[in-house]
Design a protein around this motif. Structure first.
Motif, PDB file in Angstrom:
ATOM      1  N   ASP A   1      42.694 115.367  -5.612  1.00 43.04           N
ATOM      2  CA  ASP A   1      44.030 115.691  -5.083  1.00 43.04           C
ATOM      3  C   ASP A   1      44.826 114.447  -4.717  1.00 43.04           C
ATOM      4  N   LYS A   2      44.384 113.299  -5.243  1.00 40.43           N
ATOM      5  CA  LYS A   2      45.135 112.054  -5.058  1.00 40.43           C
ATOM      6  C   LYS A   2      45.285 111.375  -6.410  1.00 40.43           C
ATOM      7  N   LYS A   3      46.499 110.896  -6.685  1.00 42.67           N
ATOM      8  CA  LYS A   3      46.778 110.274  -7.980  1.00 42.67           C
ATOM      9  C   LYS A   3      46.008 108.963  -8.116  1.00 42.67           C
ATOM     10  N   PRO A   4      45.360 108.741  -9.267  1.00 40.14           N
ATOM     11  CA  PRO A   4      44.597 107.502  -9.453  1.00 40.14           C
ATOM     12  C   PRO A   4      45.505 106.301  -9.686  1.00 40.14           C
ATOM     13  N   LYS A   5      44.944 105.106  -9.472  1.00 37.42           N
ATOM     14  CA  LYS A   5      45.683 103.869  -9.703  1.00 37.42           C
ATOM     15  C   LYS A   5      46.056 103.734 -11.175  1.00 37.42           C
ATOM     16  N   LYS A   6      45.250 104.302 -12.052  1.00 41.79           N
ATOM     17  CA  LYS A   6      45.561 104.369 -13.479  1.00 41.79           C
ATOM     18  C   LYS A   6      45.158 105.755 -13.960  1.00 41.79           C
ATOM     19  N   THR A   7      45.894 106.304 -14.918  1.00 38.71           N
ATOM     20  CA  THR A   7      45.675 107.699 -15.306  1.00 38.71           C
ATOM     21  C   THR A   7      44.629 107.866 -16.404  1.00 38.71           C
ATOM     22  N   GLN A   8      44.236 106.765 -17.041  1.00 37.52           N
ATOM     23  CA  GLN A   8      43.141 106.826 -18.009  1.00 37.52           C
ATOM     24  C   GLN A   8      42.608 105.416 -18.196  1.00 37.52           C
ATOM     25  N   GLY A   9      41.421 105.318 -18.788  1.00 38.66           N
ATOM     26  CA  GLY A   9      40.889 103.992 -19.046  1.00 38.66           C
ATOM     27  C   GLY A   9      39.414 103.875 -18.775  1.00 38.66           C
ATOM     28  N   LEU A  10      39.041 102.673 -18.358  1.00 35.72           N
ATOM     29  CA  LEU A  10      37.642 102.300 -18.184  1.00 35.72           C
ATOM     30  C   LEU A  10      37.416 101.827 -16.758  1.00 35.72           C
ATOM     31  N   ILE A  11      36.340 102.279 -16.148  1.00 33.33           N
ATOM     32  CA  ILE A  11      35.945 101.816 -14.817  1.00 33.33           C
ATOM     33  C   ILE A  11      34.571 101.184 -14.968  1.00 33.33           C
ATOM     34  N   LYS A  12      34.490  99.906 -14.630  1.00 32.10           N
ATOM     35  CA  LYS A  12      33.258  99.157 -14.897  1.00 32.10           C
ATOM     36  C   LYS A  12      32.922  98.286 -13.698  1.00 32.10           C
ATOM     37  N   GLY A  13      31.677  98.304 -13.265  1.00 37.44           N
ATOM     38  CA  GLY A  13      31.269  97.468 -12.149  1.00 37.44           C
ATOM     39  C   GLY A  13      29.830  97.714 -11.773  1.00 37.44           C
ATOM     40  N   GLY A  14      29.320  96.864 -10.913  1.00 39.53           N
ATOM     41  CA  GLY A  14      27.947  97.012 -10.437  1.00 39.53           C
ATOM     42  C   GLY A  14      27.860  98.059  -9.333  1.00 39.53           C
ATOM     43  N   MET A  15      26.812  98.857  -9.365  1.00 32.93           N
ATOM     44  CA  MET A  15      26.578  99.868  -8.328  1.00 32.93           C
ATOM     45  C   MET A  15      25.670  99.273  -7.253  1.00 32.93           C
ATOM     46  N   GLU A  16      26.130  99.361  -6.011  1.00 26.87           N
ATOM     47  CA  GLU A  16      25.386  98.761  -4.900  1.00 26.87           C
ATOM     48  C   GLU A  16      25.297  99.758  -3.750  1.00 26.87           C
TER      49      GLU A  16
ATOM     50  N   SER B   1      25.540 101.315  -0.246  1.00 25.67           N
ATOM     51  CA  SER B   1      26.451 101.082   0.866  1.00 25.67           C
ATOM     52  C   SER B   1      25.843 101.722   2.117  1.00 25.67           C
ATOM     53  N   ARG B   2      26.671 102.151   3.048  1.00 26.38           N
ATOM     54  CA  ARG B   2      26.132 102.764   4.262  1.00 26.38           C
ATOM     55  C   ARG B   2      25.708 104.204   4.018  1.00 26.38           C
ATOM     56  N   ARG B   3      24.847 104.685   4.863  1.00 31.88           N
ATOM     57  CA  ARG B   3      24.256 106.024   4.753  1.00 31.88           C
ATOM     58  C   ARG B   3      23.771 106.272   3.318  1.00 31.88           C
ATOM     59  N   SER B   4      24.156 107.375   2.722  1.00 30.53           N
ATOM     60  CA  SER B   4      23.685 107.672   1.360  1.00 30.53           C
ATOM     61  C   SER B   4      24.746 107.333   0.327  1.00 30.53           C
ATOM     62  N   MET B   5      25.677 106.462   0.693  1.00 35.16           N
ATOM     63  CA  MET B   5      26.786 106.108  -0.204  1.00 35.16           C
ATOM     64  C   MET B   5      26.431 104.927  -1.111  1.00 35.16           C
ATOM     65  N   TRP B   6      27.155 104.876  -2.240  1.00 36.73           N
ATOM     66  CA  TRP B   6      27.115 103.723  -3.127  1.00 36.73           C
ATOM     67  C   TRP B   6      28.531 103.176  -3.233  1.00 36.73           C
ATOM     68  N   LYS B   7      28.650 101.935  -3.680  1.00 31.51           N
ATOM     69  CA  LYS B   7      29.975 101.360  -3.902  1.00 31.51           C
ATOM     70  C   LYS B   7      29.967 100.557  -5.199  1.00 31.51           C
ATOM     71  N   LEU B   8      31.163 100.368  -5.747  1.00 32.65           N
ATOM     72  CA  LEU B   8      31.336  99.624  -6.986  1.00 32.65           C
ATOM     73  C   LEU B   8      31.700  98.185  -6.643  1.00 32.65           C
ATOM     74  N   THR B   9      31.031  97.212  -7.276  1.00 34.11           N
ATOM     75  CA  THR B   9      31.291  95.796  -7.024  1.00 34.11           C
ATOM     76  C   THR B   9      31.733  95.111  -8.324  1.00 34.11           C
ATOM     77  N   ARG B  10      32.113  93.868  -8.205  1.00 35.11           N
ATOM     78  CA  ARG B  10      32.522  93.105  -9.390  1.00 35.11           C
ATOM     79  C   ARG B  10      31.334  92.452 -10.085  1.00 35.11           C
ATOM     80  N   HIS B  11      30.165  92.610  -9.505  1.00 34.07           N
ATOM     81  CA  HIS B  11      28.969  92.020 -10.101  1.00 34.07           C
ATOM     82  C   HIS B  11      28.494  92.865 -11.282  1.00 34.07           C
ATOM     83  N   GLN B  12      27.611  92.310 -12.075  1.00 32.62           N
ATOM     84  CA  GLN B  12      27.086  92.994 -13.258  1.00 32.62           C
ATOM     85  C   GLN B  12      25.724  93.638 -13.002  1.00 32.62           C
TER      86      GLN B  12
END
Length: 236
Positions: free
Chosen positions: A97-112, A114-125
């Motif tokens: 329910d929120k408009k994305p920064k880009k409407t199509q494309g590629l999302i690429k990044g390292g998965m790391e 985060s807190r609790r049971s969360m993950w976050k995307l990083t610039r690492h490979q």
């Protein structure tokens, strides 16, 4: 002991079955493994069919849709190798329910982690996650995402859409402030295709639970898109 009708109503519906594996449509809100005295979906399918099954890939608790379960450890190994080699094409549906920064494309990044049971995307490979997507306006601020994950990391799609500003509606981890507004987490394993034992398999199942998925605008867009493999996916 659960009755057959209870299992198929509450846990899954059967999509296809052959000598090698079973394909089900998992209900949302059902754990993959048994937990806290509640059957997981794998056990539910085993009880329904009266036979031992072997997991090949997983779906998060909130995610509905296509799930493969092998009938032998050998088949499970073979199918798992296809997933690892990225030879299984998977397509998911999500609503935000929120408009994305880009409407199509590629999302690429390292998965790391985060807190609790969360993950976050990083610039690492490290632990690289690659996700392709298209999004379509549905009206009333909602957007439908058709997502093709090239890799298969934990929470990959949920983190990818969060990273472009469009956390999935009803996601209890990545959209915590607004999750209560929705009747489910809006992520669904929609289509899958692969070749096993020289045979091509294609399975597709539309979501049948969720007010937003069943809304006319979403249904019309799904009818228009039809086969996800024919979309002009961004190059990796």
């Amino acid at each position: 002991m659960l009755e057959h009708s209870e299992i198929t109503n509450e846990y899954f519906s059967l999509v296809s079955e052959n000598d090698h594996f079973v394909v089900i449509n998992k209900r949302p809100g059902i754990n993959f493994h048994s937990e806290d005295g509640e059957y997981g979906v794998v056990v539910a399918v085993e009880k329904f069919l009266g036979k031992k099954l072997y997991s090949v890939h997983r779906l998060d608790k909130m995610t509905s849709g296509l799930l493969l379960l092998a009938k032998s450890s050998q088949v499970a190994h073979g199918l798992s190798e296809l997933f690892k080699a990225q030879q299984v094409q998977k397509y998911y549906l999500a609503i935000a329910d929120k408009k994305p920064k880009k409407t199509q494309g590629l999302i690429k990044g390292g998965m790391e982690k985060s807190r609790r049971s969360m993950w976050k995307l990083t610039r690492h490979q490290d632990n690289l996650a690659i996700t392709q997507f298209f999004s379509y306006a549905l009206g009333e601020g909602k957007r439908l995402f058709i997502v093709k994950p090239k890799t298969g990391k934990t929470h990959q799609i949920r983190v990818a859409l969060k990273s472009v500003g469009s956390a999935i509606c009803g996601d209890p981890i990545y959209a915590t402030e607004d999750a209560y507004r929705y009747d489910r987490g809006y992520l669904h394993a929609y289509q899958i295709q692969f070749t096993y034992e020289q045979q091509v398999y294609r399975f597709s199942v539309e979501p049948d639970i969720g007010v937003e998925f069943l809304a006319p605008a979403c249904q019309a867009k799904l009818a228009e898109v039809n086969e996800c493999e024919h979309l002009q996916w961004p190059k990796i």
